[in-house]
Design a protein around this motif. Sequence first.
Motif, mmCIF file in Angstrom:
data_model
loop_
_atom_site.group_PDB
_atom_site.id
_atom_site.type_symbol
_atom_site.label_atom_id
_atom_site.label_comp_id
_atom_site.label_asym_id
_atom_site.label_seq_id
_atom_site.Cartn_x
_atom_site.Cartn_y
_atom_site.Cartn_z
ATOM 1 N N LEU A 1 0.817 -1.218 0.000
ATOM 2 C CA LEU A 1 0.000 0.000 0.000
ATOM 3 C C LEU A 1 0.854 1.274 0.000
ATOM 4 O O LEU A 1 0.322 2.370 -0.136
ATOM 5 N N LYS B 1 3.234 1.635 -2.209
ATOM 6 C CA LYS B 1 3.795 1.715 -3.560
ATOM 7 C C LYS B 1 2.797 2.396 -4.499
ATOM 8 O O LYS B 1 1.589 2.223 -4.327
ATOM 9 N N PRO B 2 3.304 3.125 -5.496
ATOM 10 C CA PRO B 2 2.386 3.803 -6.422
ATOM 11 C C PRO B 2 1.842 2.844 -7.491
ATOM 12 O O PRO B 2 2.080 3.027 -8.676
ATOM 13 N N ILE B 3 1.175 1.813 -7.039
ATOM 14 C CA ILE B 3 0.621 0.815 -7.951
ATOM 15 C C ILE B 3 -0.594 0.198 -7.255
ATOM 16 O O ILE B 3 -0.647 0.174 -6.020
ATOM 17 N N SER B 4 -1.544 -0.284 -8.046
ATOM 18 C CA SER B 4 -2.725 -0.921 -7.451
ATOM 19 C C SER B 4 -2.279 -2.165 -6.676
ATOM 20 O O SER B 4 -1.603 -3.034 -7.247
ATOM 21 N N PRO B 5 -2.623 -2.272 -5.404
ATOM 22 C CA PRO B 5 -2.191 -3.450 -4.643
ATOM 23 C C PRO B 5 -2.783 -4.735 -5.208
ATOM 24 O O PRO B 5 -2.158 -5.786 -5.152
ATOM 25 N N TYR C 1 -0.671 -5.636 -8.262
ATOM 26 C CA TYR C 1 0.643 -6.111 -7.818
ATOM 27 C C TYR C 1 0.527 -7.540 -7.287
ATOM 28 O O TYR C 1 1.309 -8.418 -7.652
#
Lengths: 266, 333
Positions: free
Chosen positions: A100, A102-106, A109
């Motif tokens: 959560l 990180k700049p990415i959809s969990p 990921y």
Amino acid sequence: MLRTLRILPRLALMYLRSQLEYRGAFWIDRVAQVITYASSFAVIWILADRFGTIAGWNWSELALLFSFHLLGYSLGACMSFTQMRQLEEAVRLGTLDTLLTKPISPWAYMVFSGLNPGYTGHALLGIVMMGWALSIVAVPWSIGWVAYFLASLISAAMVTGAVLTMIGATALIWTRSNHLYSLFFGFWELSRYPINIFPTAIQATMLSFVPLGFMAAVPVAVLLGKPVPILGDWAGPAALLAGPFFVALAMWQWRYALDRYQGAGG
Amino acid sequence: MAQIIEARAVSKRFRQHRRFPGFLGALKTLVTAEYTEIEAVTDVSFAIAQGEAVGYLGPNGAGKSTMIKMMTGILVPSAGDLTVLGRVPHRERQANAREIGVVFGQRSQLWWDLPVRDSFELHREIYGIPRPRFDENLKSLSSLLDLEPFLERAVRQLSLGQRMRAEIVMALLHDPKILFLDEPTIGLDVVAKDAVRKFLSRVNRERGTTIILTTHDLQDIEEICPRLIMVDHSRLIFDGETAKLRTALGSARRLMLEFAADPGPLELKSARLTSDDGLRKHYLLERDDISLVHVLDEIGDTTALKDISIEEPNIEEVIRTFYQRRNAELPPR
């Protein structure tokens, strides 16, 4: 969005590489899966051979049903089962917290960093069995039939992925979710058989709250022109719409649960 | 200086299923739907400026990690306003994530079975770091933390100290404006702790990266953070310079008088006698306005005095004294 799409194949490859670090476990797992499915297949064959038909379905039709179920399940589960089963542990140990930040959809990921190559075994078995079943079962071949076949297979995979994701996402709120998978696999066993062999209550459950009837029983019945209880003439469109509907529901539930995520303390 | 983190009356309550004690209680827990609310953070306010290094300190369960999780967008506050770099973290979680770095001492972000470099390369893609900048950062950060010999080694083969150094390097590869560290030195040996502390101080000083650090190791705070925020029972109890903590919490300095010949019992008004070994006597200076001059004045004849010293209590002692006093004052539960 574009960056995320670029990252996903890399995540999948990294997971594959990390799995291949343990070659022994990888191959034992594959062999175990083939034996498990072959034994399930044998049980259905024995039943069909002994009684001739099951609820009006002969052996080759049952083989098509079983292979459709296996292929749809493997496509949906490779995107969800292993990953969502690990979500409970990720919540408990706090590793979800790291995703959560990180700049990415969990979700993206988790799904792609756990894209399970083990399901290729399921898929191959499903394809081979499906090819054999289609060669002997009487189907009204046409472009429309093939298009419906493919679309309903994708929809079945979507139903599988959505239900497994919804179960996993409950861990975001309740911390535990894995006990619900035994409930899923209870119905999953039933969903490999024609739906009309079950009492009405189970049929209704498998077409609504636990929509595993759409994994194979409904679409294959439509493809073979067999009657579908409860849904009747609506069975055809329902099998196609079930996938997108439950995926949308799973997406909504995932966001809802993530907003209420409390962690597991610490 | 611009404030980059602002917390105004932030609270976080966790809703938990009420559990009843004992075996019958466990059965009752199964069939009741009663909930209790746990206050993890209550009415906490502070502002942090760019370039600061702030220690966030408190005992277990005081709400440190919860506050970090709210600032990083993992958790949603129950009340109050929280902004990080002008954003509400949980509403713009991904945008916030691009500009912060996070290190959890007890949770790895590295891929266990793959070489360290693979995790770094994935990080580069997730954060969209231009290749030249990535190479430059990797080279300088790895060399500062002596990580270069381990870059091609699988993470599972690294020691805890090496792994923590890799975690910290990864969190800095995208040049975050703020680095959040949750217990970064937990479990490390003395040498590894020292390397991490020196590195973080340097990153704060030379790169201007704002550092927010939670720890149980008070030496981390003393060496890295000129400012300290202290929480207890979910509430903020101190926010100021680390050096002024003693005054704020009212911890006493220690006075030692050593005589050439035993002067007998020696009670002082300016200090409280705590132990008397005859030649050597120990006191506590409980008032801040008392200096050595006052003590010498009160003793009067100092010809027998061989040595005298005043010791400032270290941060650990200050905090221990505070919690012991607090626990003694709490009503029995």
